[in-house]
Design an enzyme around this catalytic site. Structure first.
Site, PDB file in Angstrom:
ATOM      1  N   THR A 251       0.906  -1.130   0.000  1.00 64.02           N
ATOM      2  CA  THR A 251       0.000   0.000   0.000  1.00 64.02           C
ATOM      3  C   THR A 251       0.946   1.179   0.000  1.00 64.02           C
ATOM      4  O   THR A 251       2.139   1.013   0.230  1.00 64.02           O
ATOM      5  CB  THR A 251      -0.854  -0.105   1.296  1.00 64.02           C
ATOM      6  OG1 THR A 251      -1.665  -1.270   1.199  1.00 64.02           O
ATOM      7  CG2 THR A 251      -1.700   1.100   1.562  1.00 64.02           C
TER       8      THR A 251
ATOM      9  N   ASP B 106      -8.683  -9.157   1.766  1.00 65.25           N
ATOM     10  CA  ASP B 106      -8.935  -8.413   3.010  1.00 65.25           C
ATOM     11  C   ASP B 106     -10.281  -8.759   3.633  1.00 65.25           C
ATOM     12  O   ASP B 106     -10.573  -8.348   4.756  1.00 65.25           O
ATOM     13  CB  ASP B 106      -8.846  -6.900   2.769  1.00 65.25           C
ATOM     14  CG  ASP B 106      -7.411  -6.393   2.883  1.00 65.25           C
ATOM     15  OD1 ASP B 106      -6.540  -7.168   3.323  1.00 65.25           O
ATOM     16  OD2 ASP B 106      -7.155  -5.234   2.529  1.00 65.25           O
TER      17      ASP B 106
ATOM     18  N   GLY C 212      -0.173  -3.273   5.556  1.00 63.21           N
ATOM     19  CA  GLY C 212      -1.230  -4.199   5.981  1.00 63.21           C
ATOM     20  C   GLY C 212      -1.620  -3.923   7.422  1.00 63.21           C
ATOM     21  O   GLY C 212      -1.822  -2.772   7.830  1.00 63.21           O
TER      22      GLY C 212
END
Ligand code: GLY
Length: 582
Positions: free
Chosen positions: A376, A418, A469
């Site tokens: 990310t 997720d 995460g």
């Protein structure tokens, strides 16, 4: 609750962490500018943002331009076919968040990642066309621009188009990342085409041109959201899905809407904490942990002291246990936001804290509240007019599914991982979930992304967040505590070593120099027996942050990585616009 702790212990592999070349051995100085600042994982993207500020754009224009640029220059996480969150502070005091998280396709089912005997099929939620959530980034960025930006679409997208069409000269960071991932890209023709030269490795200094991606960006520039969710881009995406048994249809794309959501707000010792609500777990957990810690003097205990670390681990243990039980997409599941973020709840939840003894994760049930989830990237932006944007975006794991949709140049996310594929079964990050985060058509999967703005007297003083995460939330909290409690400079706050605990797995991970030998011994004497140092070259988070300093707006790219903070009025034009792309 019966859980196999050993299974959960093994679930969060080190591959979930960010593999980074440590380019600096000491904290470098933060950049300073009075005119505005952009800190991101990509120097090109930060420069694009700073140029937008130079041209008179506000922080929102710059953030949107950074979002599109990251899709070109930081492909492991920057994206068009992923999702993200933005927390925005306007100079009139308004606070709002934009949720452009991916959604489960309409044909998704609760058990879609289970085999006939009800077991999770390994890799299906991360390495297949089924892993792809309906992308939200383009719709989100455009809606943010439309509502709060001052520039037009062309002004903020053209720099990304030029970077893709003209190409960028590959630095070590990107060339080595592509080389490491060749095995993952190999099964997919379009991925090989983007990330290799006909199967040969790209080398440092090669010009990397992304023609298909430039065309996709041009369609977005010219058609707005219809340039992505309808027409040629949509046709190519759906064709890619059909070729790989994926679920996303034209209808799913047309139906995608970003959401404006009220921010999660908390306070910590006179500072206001503003962060992301569900479908992020980040804001709630951040406020909940800070509430548990507020009655203690962490500053007095000292950075890196066993006393402070013990306290923080115990707050993390309780908050992450609550995440598993209570958090999911609030449009589908009644998330007890008010209770979880209340000071009274935190007091009660932390009442069994013992300063001299670690709790056992198996004894920490999720708190009872009345009722009623690597890679990310994070960018922080402030302009000289008092606006601030905290922006985190993702494909989930590094390079998402590793699948480039043919003809688009875009990597597809694997955000479906997720979701909780099965009660109490860990996802890639070792996070477990239950009904609150089960798969349902149209539902957004729970995230840990924690874009955050800290204000004092109504003014933004710190903009921060991170990838990583499940470790995003604890990284963000540590940067905030470093500033507020330990009075660190932005450079020190971002650079200082970090640790992470998440209830399950039961271990405490830490960067190599986070715990001194005597700190380790002291933690072990309290019962923290699983202290796991990360191997060399592995790090926790990438907290590119911006802070209001005495001499102006400071920007600090996390020295764990090769990002950059670039101040407005400090840049010369980066990209010559190419006539052919106009
Ligand atoms: N995909 C990582 C997160 O959203 O938490």
């Amino acid at each position: 609750m019966k859980l196999s702790l050993s299974r959960l212990f093994n679930a969060l592999s080190f591959t979930a962490l960010i593999f980074v070349p440590l380019v600096h051995s000491v904290a470098p100085k933060a950049e300073v500018s009075e005119r505005g600042m952009v800190a991101s994982r990509s120097a090109w993207a930060s420069q694009v943002g700073a140029e937008i500020l130079d041209q008179g754009g506000n922080a929102i224009d710059a953030a949107v331009a950074v979002g599109f640029a990251l899709a070109v220059t930081y492909p492991s996480a920057g994206n068009l076919a992923g999702g993200g969150f933005m927390v925005i502070h306007l100079n009139d005091g308004t606070v709002i968040t934009n949720d452009h998280r991916e959604k489960a396709p309409g044909a998704a089912t609760k058990d879609m990642f289970l085999d006939a005997s009800g077991e999770v099929v390994k890799g299906l939620s991360t390495k297949s066309h089924l892993a792809v959530g309906v992308p939200g980034s383009v719709a989100g960025l455009l809606s943010v621009l439309e509502r709060y930006g001052t520039m037009d679409r062309k002004q903020v997208i053209q720099p990304a188009i030029d970077l893709a069409a003209n190409g960028i000269l590959l630095d070590r960071d990107l060339a080595e990342a592509f080389a490491r991932r060749q095995k993952d890209f190999a099964p997919y023709e379009a991925s090989r085409a983007v990330f290799s030269k006909d199967g040969e490795l790209y080398e440092i200094g090669d010009r990397w041109v992304q023609s298909d991606l430039a065309q996709t960006l041009i369609r977005i520039r010219d058609g707005g959201r219809d340039g992505f969710y309808k027409g040629r881009t949509a046709d190519l995406l759906v064709a890619e899905m059909q070729s790989g048994n994926g679920l996303i249809t034209h209808q799913d794309l047309e139906d995608y809407e970003p959401r404006w959501r009220e921010a999660i707000r908390g306070t910590y010792k006179g500072y206001e904490i503003i962060s992301m609500p569900p479908p992020s777990s980040g804001g709630i957990l951040l406020v909940q942990m800070l509430n548990m810690l507020e009655d203690y003097d962490l500053g007095d205990m000292g950075f890196g002291s066993s006393e402070a670390i013990h306290l923080m681990i115990e707050a993390e243990r309780r908050a992450y246990a609550d995440r598993a039980q209570h958090l999911g997409d609030a449009d589908f599941y009644s998330v007890p936001v008010t209770q979880l973020t209340s000071k009274a709840y935190a007091k009660k939840r932390f009442a069994d804290f013992n300063p001299s003894k670690a709790s056992l994760s198996e004894n920490i049930e999720s708190g009872k509240v009345p009722y009623e989830s690597l890679e990310t990237t994070h960018a922080s932006i402030m302009d000289g007019m008092g606006n601030a944007v905290s922006y985190t975006t993702t494909l989930n794991l590094s390079y998402g599914t590793k699948i480039v949709a043919r003809g688009t140049g875009m990597l597809l996310n694997n955000e479906m991982d997720d979701f909780s594929a099965k009660e109490n079964a860990p996802n890639f990050y070792g996070l477990i979930g239950r009904r609150a985060n089960s798969i349902e058509p149209g539902k957004r999967m729970l995230s840990s992304m924690t874009p955050t703005i800290v204000r004092k007297d109504g003014k933004p003083i710190l903009v921060t967040g991170s990838p990583g995460g499940s470790t995003i939330i604890t990284t963000t909290m540590q940067v905030i505590l470093n500033v507020i409690e330990h009075k660190m400079s932005l450079s020190d706050a971002v650079s200082s070593p970090r640790f992470h605990h998440q209830w399950l797995p039961t271990r405490v991970m830490h960067e190599r120099f986070a715990f001194s030998p005597d700190t380790r011994r002291s933690l072990q004497s309290r019962g923290h027996n699983e202290l796991v140092p990360l191997p060399p070259r592995y790090a926790l988070g990438d907290a590119n942050s911006v802070m209001q300093g005495e001499k102006g707006i400071e920007g600090m790219a996390d020295p764990r990585n090769a990002g950059a903070a670039v101040g407005a009025a400090l840049v010369a034009p980066l990209v010559e616009s190419q006539a052919a792309t106009k």
